[in-house]
Design an enzyme around this catalytic site. Structure first.
Site, short mmCIF file in Angstrom:
data_model
loop_
_atom_site.label_atom_id
_atom_site.label_comp_id
_atom_site.label_asym_id
_atom_site.label_seq_id
_atom_site.Cartn_x
_atom_site.Cartn_y
_atom_site.Cartn_z
CE1 TYR A 168 -3.98 -12.57 22.49
CE2 TYR A 168 -4.24 -10.89 21.21
CZ TYR A 168 -3.64 -11.49 22.33
OH TYR A 168 -2.76 -10.66 22.73
CD GLU A 254 3.14 13.10 2.41
OE1 GLU A 254 3.72 13.90 1.59
OE2 GLU A 254 4.09 12.51 3.46
CG ASP A 306 5.50 16.67 3.21
OD1 ASP A 306 4.53 17.51 3.05
OD2 ASP A 306 5.71 15.86 4.27
#
Lengths: 425, 425
Positions: A168, A254, A306
Site C-alpha cells: 500500500y 497440528e 492427523d
C-alpha cells in the site's frame, strides 16, 4: 432425588468404570517411569545438539558453497549497510555511464536442490541480470529499487510491517500485491538475508503454552501462566529472546482442538513439555519460533498430526521447508522432528472404531503417493512404511478420532503410552 | 562514506521531513487535550452502564417474555441439575406409558425477531415436539438424548471440549458433524442456556493487548506485558475473570496487520486502551470476551474496520449478532459499538490516493444495499449516510490503505486525530 444425586457425585470420574475400561489404560506404567524415558530422550537430543553445533554441517563443509546459496539472519544494521553499499555501487555504475542492473538469484524449481546431509532444499547458483535500461525489465528494476528503499526506511525506523503494508505504500507502482511480494523475496536473496531480517513479517496465528519462559519485545512471558488460551506467538522473531525451559520435549500439535485439550488438562505439568500449534498450515512466525526453541533449548520435537497426507505434509513444512521459500529454508526449518502420531499403524493398534476412520479421496491417495516420492520421506524408512499403510488401507483419521474413547483419552492414555513406549519415528 | 552514513543516522526519523509533511499531522493537538476528550467519553460510558444496569431493558420489561425467549449463562451445576430434572421427567413419562419427547424451540428465521429496544435478534415462542415414538423423529430424538448425556459427562468432569470432539464420541450415531452441531444448538435452547454454558467451546483465534489485567484459568495475565504477539483470547469464557483496567476505551480492530502496528507502537501507552482483534470474522470466543470487557469495565468500544460492506457486517456481528446464533444473541453481543473508521467519508476527508481505493464488485454493492435494509443500520442515521456514500461512490478501502502516507500514519496521525475530533458514529 437428593440422595441419588449425592451418590452419583461421589463416584470419582477418574476412577469410574469408563476410565477402567479405557483401552490400553492398564498398559500404562507410573509417570516416574515414563519421565525417566523422556529424560534419556532429552539428554540425547541436547548432546546431539552440542556435537552438531561444534561441527555443524554447512554448505561450505559439503563443498557446495560455490554452487549453492542460502540466506542468513542479519541484524538490522547489516541490512541497512548492505543496502547502502549496493546503492553506492549502483551510483558508481551510473556515473561511469553504464546504467545499472541487479543480479537476482533465481528461485525457480530448476534452481532448487534437496541436500540430504542438510535435510533441506537450497538454491543453486543460477542468477539473472535485471537491467534498468531494458524495456522488458525496467518495471521490475524500478520495483526492486523502490522495495529496497522502503526496507531501508524500516531499518532507520526500526519497525515491522506486513507485506500488505508494503504494497500500500506505492500501489501506483506495484499495481498488485503479488508483484511487490515477489520482488520482496528477490530482495531477500539479493541481500543474502532472510525475509524476517528485512522487518517484513507475516500475520501470526500460532500459540504456545507450557514450560517455557521467553521475552517478547522486552516483556518476560511465563507460558505456564498463560491459562488455557496460551500466548500468541509474536510475528517478529527478532524481538524474541531469553528462552528458558525445564521441559523434556516440545510437543508440536497440528490442530487447535488437541492443543486446547492438552492446555486445559495442563499436560505440561504431568510431563514437562512445551506445547505449540499453528492451528493448521504452519505460518512463518510459528516455524521461526519452533526452530528457535529447538536450537536454543536443544529439546527433541515430537509431532502430533492427523493421520492423513496433509498431516505428514505439515510435518514436512516444519521439518524441511516449503518449496516457494526454499531460499530461506535454513532459517525456517527445524531439523529432526519425530512423528509421534496419529500414525496410520495407530489406527489398528489403538483399535480406532471403523466409523471414526474416513475413506481417503482420490486426491488424498494421489497426495500420499506423491509424498512417497519425496526425498525427505524416503530417507526415513519408518515414514515410508507408515505412508504405505495409509495408501494401501485408503483410510485416514483425525487426532479428534481418539475422542471416541472419551474426551480425555488423548491426554490420559494415548500420549502417555506413546511416550512410555518411545513410539515415535 | 562513513561520515555520510553518520550524518544520515543523525536525522531523527520522528522529526524528518516525511513526518512534517504527513497530511493532517499539524491538526493534531497535544496528547493531553486528546486524553481529556477520551476521559469524558469513558465517564459517559460508565455512567450509561450504571443506569442501564440499574434498570436494564429485558424481554420481561418489554412485556415480551411470554412471546420471546433468550438463553442465559448458567453455572455448570445448574446445567447438570437441569439435565437431571429433564431426564427424571422423561423417565416418569415413560413409566406412565406415554413414551417420551422433547419440546424444542424453533431456531428458523420465521421464528426470529429483531427487538429495537434491545438492539438484538431474539427467538419467538414457536416450539416443535420431537417424539421418540415416531419414524420421522426417532433418530433426532436419540441424538438429542445422547448429546444431553455427553454434556452431562462434561459437567461431571468439569472440562471443555470442541464440537468436533463431541462429534467423534459417537460417529456411528451422528453420521456427520452438522447433525451433532445442530442438535447441540437445540440442547442449548431446550435447557435455556448458552452453548458456552454447556462447556462446548469454539476454537479461539482472537488476541488482546493493552491496559487490561485478567485471570485465565487461574493465571493472572497483564496484557501490557504481552510483547507484540499479545495474549491469545481463551476459548472458555467461564474461566476468565477478575478484569481490571485503567483504559479509557476499547479499540476493536478488524485486521491482524493493523493490530500489529498498534501493538508494536504500544499505542495503548500513549492513549490508554485495550486493543482486541479476531483477525477477520469474529469468532464466539472473541465476541464473548469483548462483551465481558464492555460490561465489567464499562468502557466505550470504538471499531476500526475496512471501509467495505464486510467491515460493517463484522461490526454488526459484534454488535447485534449473527442470524444463525440468534437464540444466544444476548450473551454474545456487545451493545453500542461506535464506528470509528475507516468510514467511506474518510476516503476523501483523508485524501486516500485513488490508486489505494478499490472498485466495489457487483456482489459488494449488493451486500451494501442489503445492509441498508437491516434494522441495526437503519436505527443509526450516521451509518446510513456513510453506507449511502459507499454504494454511490462504489469505492472501498482497507485499513492498510493508510500506509500510503507512511507505515505509522495509522498510529501517529489517523487514530489520534479521530479521537481528538470525537469522530465516531
Amino acid at each position: 432425588m437428593a440422595d441419588k444425586k449425592k451418590k452419583r457425585r461421589q463416584t470419582d470420574p477418574d476412577s469410574d468404570s469408563e476410565s477402567e475400561t479405557l483401552p490400553f489404560k492398564k498398559l500404562l506404567k507410573p509417570d516416574s517411569t515414563i519421565l525417566s524415558t523422556l529424560k534419556t530422550l532429552a539428554t540425547a537430543s541436547s548432546t546431539a545438539g552440542t556435537s552438531s553445533a561444534a561441527n555443524p554441517i554447512t554448505l561450505s563443509s559439503l563443498s557446495l558453497s560455490s554452487t549453492c546459496r542460502e540466506v542468513t539472519d542479519l541484524p538490522l544494521s547489516s541490512v541497512q549497510s548492505h543496502i547502502e553499499t549496493l546503492a553506492l555501487s549502483l551510483a558508481h555504475s551510473i556515473l561511469a555511464g553504464n546504467g545499472f542492473s541487479f543480479s537476482v538469484p533465481s528461485r525457480s524449481s530448476v534452481n532448487q536442490l534437496y541436500v540430504p546431509e542438510l535435510d533441506r532444499i537450497v538454491l543453486k547458483h543460477k542468477t539473472s541480470t535485471r537491467p534498468y535500461a531494458n524495456v522488458a525489465t525496467v518495471r521490475k528494476t524500478t520495483i526492486t529499487t523502490r522495495i529496497m528503499q522502503l526496507v531501508h526506511q524500516l531499518c532507520l525506523k526500526n519497525i515491522h510491517v506486513t507485506k500488505r503494508d508494503l504494497f500500500y505504500t506505492d500501489v501506483k507502482l506495484f499495481q498488485d500485491q503479488t508483484q511487490s511480494d515477489a520482488v520482496l523475496d528477490d530482495v531477500s536473496t539479493i541481500l543474502g538475508c532472510t525475509r524476517s531480517s528485512l522487518n517484513v513479517v507475516a500475520a501470526e496465528k500460532g500459540v504456545v503454552v507450557g514450560r517455557l519462559i521467553f521475552s517478547d519485545n522486552g516483556d518476560m512471558i511465563d507460558c505456564t501462566k498463560m491459562g488455557m488460551g496460551g500466548k500468541a506467538i509474536p510475528p517478529n522473531i527478532d524481538r524474541v529472546g531469553d528462552m528458558q525451559s525445564d521441559a523434556l520435549f516440545i510437543l508440536l500439535v497440528e490442530k487447535d482442538a488437541a492443543y486446547m485439550r492438552l492446555a486445559e488438562d495442563r499436560f505440561y505439568n504431568r510431563f514437562p513439555c512445551i506445547i505449540v500449534t499453528a492451528k493448521g498450515q504452519p505460518d512463518v512466525a510459528t516455524r521461526l519460533f519452533l526452530r528457535k526453541m529447538k536450537l536454543e533449548l536443544k529439546l527433541p520435537v515430537l509431532a502430533l498430526v492427523d493421520s492423513d497426507p496433509y498431516g505428514l505434509k505439515i510435518l514436512s513444512v516444519y521439518g524441511c521447508g516449503s518449496k516457494n521459500m526454499s531460499y530461506d529454508s535454513a532459517n525456517l526449518t527445524t531439523p529432526d522432528i519425530k512423528w509421534l502420531g496419529i500414525r496410520p499403524s495407530d489406527l489398528d493398534k489403538y483399535k480406532i472404531p471403523e466409523q471414526c476412520r474416513l475413506p481417503m479421496t482420490e486426491q488424498d491417495i494421489k497426495t500420499g503417493k506423491d509424498l512417497l516420492e519425496e526425498d525427505f520421506v524416503k530417507k526415513n524408512p519408518g515414514w515410508v512404511e507408515e505412508l504405505n499403510i495409509m495408501v494401501k488401507t485408503k483410510q485416514k483419521a483425525e487426532i479428534q478420532a481418539l475422542s471416541s474413547f472419551g474426551f480425555q483419552y488423548l491426554s490420559e492414555v494415548y500420549l502417555p503410552l506413546k511416550l512410555q513406549q518411545k513410539d515415535w519415528l
